[in-house]
Each structure stands twice: as C-alpha cells, then as structure tokens.
Design a protein around this motif. Sequence first.
Motif, mmCIF file in Angstrom:
data_model
loop_
_atom_site.group_PDB
_atom_site.id
_atom_site.type_symbol
_atom_site.label_atom_id
_atom_site.label_comp_id
_atom_site.label_asym_id
_atom_site.label_seq_id
_atom_site.Cartn_x
_atom_site.Cartn_y
_atom_site.Cartn_z
ATOM 1 N N ALA A 1 35.413 68.187 4.089
ATOM 2 C CA ALA A 1 35.459 66.823 3.560
ATOM 3 C C ALA A 1 34.509 65.939 4.351
ATOM 4 C CB ALA A 1 36.878 66.280 3.633
ATOM 5 N N PHE A 2 34.016 64.912 3.690
ATOM 6 C CA PHE A 2 33.180 63.896 4.341
ATOM 7 C C PHE A 2 33.845 62.539 4.123
ATOM 8 C CE2 PHE A 2 30.318 67.156 2.691
ATOM 9 C CZ PHE A 2 29.468 67.423 3.757
ATOM 10 N N LEU A 3 33.922 61.754 5.154
ATOM 11 C CA LEU A 3 34.373 60.372 4.998
ATOM 12 C C LEU A 3 33.230 59.453 5.387
ATOM 13 C CD1 LEU A 3 37.949 60.218 6.537
ATOM 14 C CD2 LEU A 3 37.236 60.759 4.219
ATOM 15 N N ILE A 4 32.765 58.684 4.439
ATOM 16 C CA ILE A 4 31.702 57.723 4.729
ATOM 17 C C ILE A 4 32.316 56.337 4.619
ATOM 18 C CG2 ILE A 4 29.490 56.790 3.966
ATOM 19 C CD1 ILE A 4 28.923 59.627 2.826
ATOM 20 N N ASP A 5 32.288 55.625 5.722
ATOM 21 C CA ASP A 5 33.005 54.365 5.795
ATOM 22 C C ASP A 5 32.078 53.181 5.571
ATOM 23 O OD1 ASP A 5 35.374 53.124 5.996
ATOM 24 O OD2 ASP A 5 35.677 53.505 8.120
ATOM 25 N N SER A 6 30.812 53.417 5.722
ATOM 26 C CA SER A 6 29.828 52.363 5.549
ATOM 27 C C SER A 6 28.501 53.060 5.308
ATOM 28 C CB SER A 6 29.748 51.513 6.821
ATOM 29 O OG SER A 6 28.540 50.795 6.807
ATOM 30 N N PRO A 7 27.680 52.516 4.428
ATOM 31 C CA PRO A 7 26.413 53.207 4.178
ATOM 32 C C PRO A 7 25.366 52.909 5.237
ATOM 33 C CG PRO A 7 26.601 51.272 2.797
ATOM 34 C CD PRO A 7 27.869 51.348 3.582
ATOM 35 N N TYR A 8 25.635 51.896 6.057
ATOM 36 C CA TYR A 8 24.617 51.436 6.994
ATOM 37 C C TYR A 8 25.148 51.450 8.419
ATOM 38 C CZ TYR A 8 23.296 49.453 2.489
ATOM 39 O OH TYR A 8 23.019 49.273 1.162
ATOM 40 N N HIS A 9 24.234 51.449 9.351
ATOM 41 C CA HIS A 9 24.587 51.273 10.752
ATOM 42 C C HIS A 9 24.880 49.791 10.973
ATOM 43 C CE1 HIS A 9 22.114 54.909 10.519
ATOM 44 N NE2 HIS A 9 22.791 55.335 11.567
ATOM 45 N N ASP A 10 25.857 49.519 11.815
ATOM 46 C CA ASP A 10 26.249 48.115 11.951
ATOM 47 C C ASP A 10 26.483 47.709 13.398
ATOM 48 O OD1 ASP A 10 28.635 49.269 12.700
ATOM 49 O OD2 ASP A 10 29.766 48.591 10.972
ATOM 50 N N TYR A 11 26.658 46.423 13.577
ATOM 51 C CA TYR A 11 27.184 45.877 14.827
ATOM 52 C C TYR A 11 27.992 44.647 14.457
ATOM 53 C CZ TYR A 11 23.298 42.544 14.465
ATOM 54 O OH TYR A 11 22.428 41.587 14.020
ATOM 55 N N TRP A 12 28.764 44.136 15.425
ATOM 56 C CA TRP A 12 29.608 42.970 15.148
ATOM 57 C C TRP A 12 29.034 41.742 15.817
ATOM 58 C CZ3 TRP A 12 33.725 42.727 11.859
ATOM 59 C CH2 TRP A 12 34.152 43.959 11.333
ATOM 60 N N CYS A 13 29.071 40.656 15.091
ATOM 61 C CA CYS A 13 28.563 39.393 15.597
ATOM 62 C C CYS A 13 29.717 38.381 15.590
ATOM 63 C CB CYS A 13 27.424 38.915 14.693
ATOM 64 S SG CYS A 13 26.776 37.324 15.163
#
Lengths: 348, 340
Positions: B263-275
């Motif tokens: 199985a694959f779980l993709i939680d977001s399509p992009y790399h992120d950071y929090w601001c």
Amino acid sequence: MAGEQIKVGLIGCGNIGAGGHLPAYAHVPEAELVAVCDAVGELAHAAAERSGAAAYTDYRRLLEREDIRVVDICVPTYLHAQAAIAAIETGKHVLCEKPMVHTLEAADAMIKAAQKAGVKLMIGQVRRFDHRYTSIKAQLDAGKVGKPVFIRRAERQFLPFPPDAWQWDPKRGGGVILDIGVHATDLFRWFLDEDAVEVYAVAKSVREAAREAGSFDHAMITCKFDGGGVGFAEASWAYPQGFGGTLYAQLDVVGTEGKIQYADKDTNPMLTYTTEKGHELPRYFRFMSTTEYAFEEEIRHFVRCVLNDREPAVSPQDARAALEMALAGQRSAETGEPVSLPLRKEVE
Amino acid sequence: MESIELGVISYAHPHAQKYAAAIAACPWADLVGIAGLGVNSDLAAEEAKRYGVPYYADYLDLLTRDDLAGVYVGTEPRRHLEVVREATARGKHVLCDKPIALTLEEADEIIRLTREAGVKLMVPFNPRFQLPLMKVKAALESGEAGELVSVFAIKYGKLPTKIPGPADYGWLVDPKQAGGGGFLDIGIHAVDALRWLAGSEAKRVYAHVGTALYEGLPVDDLGTMTVEFENGVVGALSAGWANPDGYPTWLDVRFEILTTGGAFLIDSPYHDYWCYDGARAERQYWWRRDVDGLVAEFVRAILEDREPAITGEDAQAALAISLAAYESSASGQVVALEHG
C-alpha cells in the motif's frame, strides 16, 4: 459505588473476548468477572487462569449460575442471537460484541427477547466509547464545525486469521462489510444524527483467504442520510500486515462551518529509530483499531447502567440500524446497485 | 539549445499566473506575450509588464505572431473551443487548462481541430507530475508494487472566490460558465489520476454531488464518487471546496493506494513547511514541481514532435467520468460508460 459489584460471565474467549474484554475487567471495579466460557477448552482454561474466574466450555452451565447478572458475549457473529437470547431468558443483562448479529431477523429476535424479559441489551459498538471519537462527537455537539454534512472514514487492517476462520465466512462472520463496515455505519449515524436512506457499496475479494471463503475483504461504502448527510467509508482487511497498527483509522468530518480530521499516524506521539528496523511508529494499544480503554469504558458504562437501572447510550435499535446499513451494503456489493432503506426481506 | 516561444491567453483561470511563471522559467521555452481575454485582464496586463513582454488586449494579435509556437489557454472552459479554433487556424500548439470543455461534444471538436491542424493539445492535470504519484505509477509499471486494487483519494480546496487578491474568480461558481462546481473544478485532476493509475477505462460510476457547505451557492461544493474500471480497479474520490476559512492549507490531497503487493499513503502531493505568523499556522508548499513538469512536457512534446503525456482524449475521458458522476448523483443510479 460503595463497593457494589456486579458479577459477570464472559462467553467467548477468542481474539476480542480474551484479548479485548477480559483484561478490561481488571480496571472496572464495579464488575467482577466470575466465569469465562469457550467451547474450546484450552481457551476457556487460559482465560480462567489469567482472570481467576471459573472456566466453562458449555455456556448453558454458565447461564445456570444465579449470581451472574451480566453476560458479555464475544462469540462469533452468527452465534450472537443464540447465546444472547439464552442469556436473556435466564434473566441476565447482555453486553454483546458487534456486529449485533448477521441477519435482521435474528436482531429483531434479540430485541424482542430483551423487551420481554425486561433486561438490558447493549451491542458493543465500541467506537462510541473510544476517547478519540467521543472527543470528536463532543466537538460536533458543541457546534464547532457547524452542521456535519460529510464523513469520510477509513478502517483498514490485515486480518491475521487463516482462510477457515469464521471472520472470512460470509455465513458466519459476514465478511468485511458486516464486521468492519458496521463500525463505519454506526459512526455515520452517531455523528450525523440522521438515519440512512440508501447504501451503495463496491467490494472486492483481494486476499487469497477472502477468495477461498467467497467473501469480500475490501469495500467502498457510500451511505446517504435523510437529512442530506453523506458517509463514505473504506473498510478493508486487505492492507498489508504491519500496516494496521498505527495506520488503521482515518476520519474526516466536514461541516458547514469547519472540518475535523483524525488519522492514527498523525496522533502517534513517538517515532523510534533503530539501525536494524529503521523508522517505526510504536504501537501503544494491543488493538490500534480499538484502544484497551475503549473496551473498559464500554464495559464500565454497561455495568453502571445495570447498577443504576439506566438505559445504555447505545440502544439495540442503534445497533440494528448500523447492522441494517451494513447488510444493505453487502447486498449492494452483490447486486451492483444502490439499496434503499428500510431493507426489504431477502426473497429466496 | 533548442527552444520555442510561448504565450498566455487569459487570466480568467486561477492557474494562469503559475503557468506564466513556469513558462518563463522553462529552459526550453520563452514567454513572449500575454493576452487578456474576459475577466482579470488587468492582472494579465500587469503580469505582461512584470515579465517585460507585450500585452495584447485582443488575443488574436498574439496568435498572429509568426514566432509564437503555442499558447497556454487560461480562459473559462466555455471559451476553450473558440480559442482553440483561432489557435489551430494559425497552427499554434495548445496547452488548455481543465476541464477541456463543458460538454463531450465540444471536447470532440477541440480534439478534431488540433488533430487536423497537426498541433499538440495537452491538458495539465497536476497529479501526473507530482513526485509521489509518479513514484507509484513507476512502481506499478515495473511490477514492483504488484497489481493495483483501489485508490481512496481526496482533493479538497477552499472556495475559489476566497482566493486572496483583486482577481475575480466568480465564474467558477457560475454553472453556465464553469459547467459544475467544486467536484468538477478540483476533482477532475484526481479523476484523471485514478484513470491514469488504473491504466483502464471507467466502466461504472456512482456518486453523490451537492451543495452541502455553502447555502445558496449556485453550484455544488462537495462530491463523493466510486468508479469501477474495466480491469477491476476501484477508484474512490471525495472532492470539493471542503477546506474552511482559516484552514492552514489551501489544498488537501490524499491518495491511499492498495495494491496486491502493498500500500502507498500519499498525504500531500508537495513538500511542505509550516509558517507561523503570530496569529495562525499555515502550511506552505515550497515547490510546485508539477507545474514546471507539465510545462516542460508540453514543450518537449512540441520539440520532439510526439504525443504529450496527457492528450485531449485523456482530458475528454476525465470529463466523461466527471459528468457521469453528476448524472449518477441526479438520478441516484449507477451510470455505465461506453467505450467505442
């Protein structure tokens, strides 16, 4: 409580009985587990040894004990009605594992028997006692997200049992739509506070065991409700082993003024790293699907209802409604068409 | 190095700024002109100034430029056919934003026009160029992941009329101009991704699409669909404008993919950071690699004279599935799709 205790007999010492319910009694001082029963002698004796209760292999002998006021039923689904009605007819209050049973006819017989005997019957829809979901329900009740209109739910695991286990058998366990789906259908009703009018499901037999047993182990279930709400669930036993632990559950509740999101992995407070195994999210509960605390709360609630003569928070009608939705899902998956509720009797 | 000249037509679509930026940044393309058409032409003119390229109040003046190889079309979908007709008449390649059109017949016409003119037509569906999904597709193609069983996906955004800034995106909530609401607008990317991952055509669609969140909104804001493909793969999609005001992310994307191998779980399509700005926390995506990838694919297809990775037929198939979802929701029945 003033030390008043109710004596309990546990029938069924399998996975949920011995693994989930039995250890919970140690933390429910209002209850005293005095008898345990399993048709498999080894399981009964192991449970007796762990709990200090007396062992039985025939539940009718356990039911003969007049000191027992509450019976906790954890036998396979298709035996629920038989065991529950026998217990009810001896005047015992009954806590019975979910799903309530495998047919609506049997569910109605259970409800009727409990009404006639004037005893309490509660089905262990354990999500309603799980701190994760009671907390979310409290937020919904407080109006934090407005009116909830859409719920998306995933309950997924790797069912670890061999192909001949009753869980796989469509006649004895009902397959994944009944066994796991009933958690989702109950959660939808509970959170939306509406009744379902239609269920549609697409299901598959993914793993070898499911194909051998002729049952579904993977399902997408859509439920439409009378107030306009919609519930959408993935219920699965087909996810890989090791996945189920910290990745079991996911929930989005979308409301008119906000949204609540829950995922097991996001709330795991710890990550471990070892050179041997790499990254791991540790498991904190024996069943990640249901914390031990949820079984404790469920048992405590029922025992207190008996002690104080109050109606349990989950009525038999609630459990019947969740079952009816799951059965409709099963029928929809078999026919490929949406199924309207109330469910008409199967024409054979 | 070989490169081509591209232009942008219309800033009606909220994606136009991203595509202009990606074209300007593409190593094999130059942004040479921007035309306004319909709403947000002020923004188009401002952007032209910013990029130091001519602004055209009449997009035909851009299309008549001999050096121009192709255009990104960011109009409302109701204008796609008209713009494609003008572009193909002048032999220009077309990167046409989604949905390809409001009807399957219009999509047919758009495909026919580009085929006859011998130009490339591509519709940018972002998931195909998002790194996690590209990894999954590669693992399915190599056989490493086993066979695909199902995809359980969400695509949630905020109401497009709440996009900050002076631009007017009101047409996205006008059924006559947009053809549908949140389920079509944001969902069609994932619809294409389901079909692409399945590698098969849709057979049966059941859906519930409605206006659940914004009372009085003239279009739907949320939908849920189950689609069965001919090869047995099941796709499940919930999509719409479900992210409330104040939610820390504009876009939520999840793809949960079960295969016979795992199985694959993709939680977001992009790399992120929090601001954290003192009042609230916001999740920032630091690289929209997908837009760069889509533009590069369009450009490479032109330079190499080959089919782009996403064709007009793909876009038409995604539209057909989306429209079937609306039809199923209206009738309460399962909709069967035919494939010639």
